[in-house]
Design a protein around this motif. Sequence first.
Motif, PDB file in Angstrom:
ATOM      1  N   SER A 114       2.745  -0.833   8.830  1.00  0.00           N
ATOM      2  CA  SER A 114       3.774  -0.116   8.068  1.00  0.00           C
ATOM      3  C   SER A 114       4.767  -1.046   7.378  1.00  0.00           C
ATOM      4  CB  SER A 114       4.530   0.856   8.996  1.00  0.00           C
ATOM      5  OG  SER A 114       5.067   0.174  10.116  1.00  0.00           O
ATOM      6  N   ARG A 161       5.955  -3.331   4.283  1.00  0.00           N
ATOM      7  CA  ARG A 161       5.769  -3.236   2.839  1.00  0.00           C
ATOM      8  C   ARG A 161       5.037  -4.459   2.278  1.00  0.00           C
ATOM      9  NH1 ARG A 161      11.574  -0.863   0.539  1.00  0.00           N
ATOM     10  NH2 ARG A 161      11.637   0.993   1.882  1.00  0.00           N
ATOM     11  N   ASP A 193      -0.516   2.094   7.144  1.00  0.00           N
ATOM     12  CA  ASP A 193       0.309   3.288   7.234  1.00  0.00           C
ATOM     13  C   ASP A 193       1.342   3.273   6.113  1.00  0.00           C
ATOM     14  OD1 ASP A 193       1.615   5.617   8.347  1.00  0.00           O
ATOM     15  OD2 ASP A 193       0.779   5.025  10.287  1.00  0.00           O
ATOM     16  N   LYS A 194       2.219   4.259   6.095  1.00  0.00           N
ATOM     17  CA  LYS A 194       3.277   4.328   5.091  1.00  0.00           C
ATOM     18  C   LYS A 194       4.110   3.059   5.124  1.00  0.00           C
ATOM     19  CE  LYS A 194       7.193   7.195   3.628  1.00  0.00           C
ATOM     20  NZ  LYS A 194       8.006   8.395   3.928  1.00  0.00           N
ATOM     21  N   GLN A 195       4.411   2.517   3.951  1.00  0.00           N
ATOM     22  CA  GLN A 195       5.168   1.261   3.866  1.00  0.00           C
ATOM     23  C   GLN A 195       6.657   1.525   4.117  1.00  0.00           C
ATOM     24  OE1 GLN A 195       3.944  -1.532   0.701  1.00  0.00           O
ATOM     25  NE2 GLN A 195       2.471   0.049   0.049  1.00  0.00           N
TER      26      GLN A 195
END
Length: 337
Positions: free
Chosen positions: A238, A240, A216-218
């Motif tokens: 999610s 990073r 998913d989005k970091q």
Amino acid sequence: MILIKAFKALVVEQSGNDVTSGIREMTIEDLPSGELLIQVVYSSVNYKDALACIANGNVVKTYPFIPGIDLAGIVKSSTDGRFHEGDEVLITGYELGVSHYGGFSEYARVSSQWAVKLPEGLSMKEAMIFGTAGFTAALSVQELQDGGVNADQGPILVTGATGGVGSMAVAMLAKLGYEVVASTGKAEQKEHLMKLGAARVISRDELVPEKVRALDKQLWAGAVDCVGGKSLSYILSSTRYGGTVAISGLTGGAELATTVFPFILRGIRLIGIDSVMASMEKRVRIWNRLTSELKPAMLNSMYTEIALEQIPGVVQSILKGQAQGRTLVKISSCKGT
């Protein structure tokens, strides 16, 4: 020769399928074997202690039993040359309060291999405000730092942030200069978490989307997860690139549904935090850090103090998910504590 006629302890007993707890009068002869006899000055109440006080808690195996996985006190007698009468010591983890009589007692006899001499700069009271929860939080922070997660790399997520481990982690990370995002299911505690140092407070519902993607989005440079379950699946997806997630709890469930992608495509680390059997070398290192750089300025406002007799009521609050922060137990009085 130690002359102690009798003392008080919280004793858990079983009768059929029922488990009850109450204050009982004990003698030194009632205590299990061990190299150290300790006058317990402070203890604290943890989730595992609450489980030890109920039927089907899967903590206590034999009855009667004295719970309490934390204690800080004064050595009254020792058969180990490393410890002497008058030494102030603390114990968390190992078999204490699980298979060996614990800290909810005015006196405890324990293995000297479990004891840490109280480091300079930390009182017995402060040691038990930290207790297992603070020690676990500090281990988690240490793992983030060992994994190369620095304060300038982005936000750190802390789940279960109003609990013992979570609130300690928020305060420690904030002191170290990290941007802390605190997750909780208790919206009314937002102001409290901000005072501890959280830069932002989010609902735990934000961490359990209807569908968790493989990647998913970091969002997070790292995370201290005290919850586990479905939210951990989302946190992993999610985090990073190069981040570290330290997991120490399972109130959200013991199962983990994930893929290898966060690990092989983003190089993240998932680290399990075990505070029970941590090596003595690691314990001493962490407790020394808790005297200074990891010691929150608000430490002395992060707890509620109770007496031994009040533990059963606190246990019920913990089991209902109503506890906040740390609960310190004043066991016995001693000058200079």
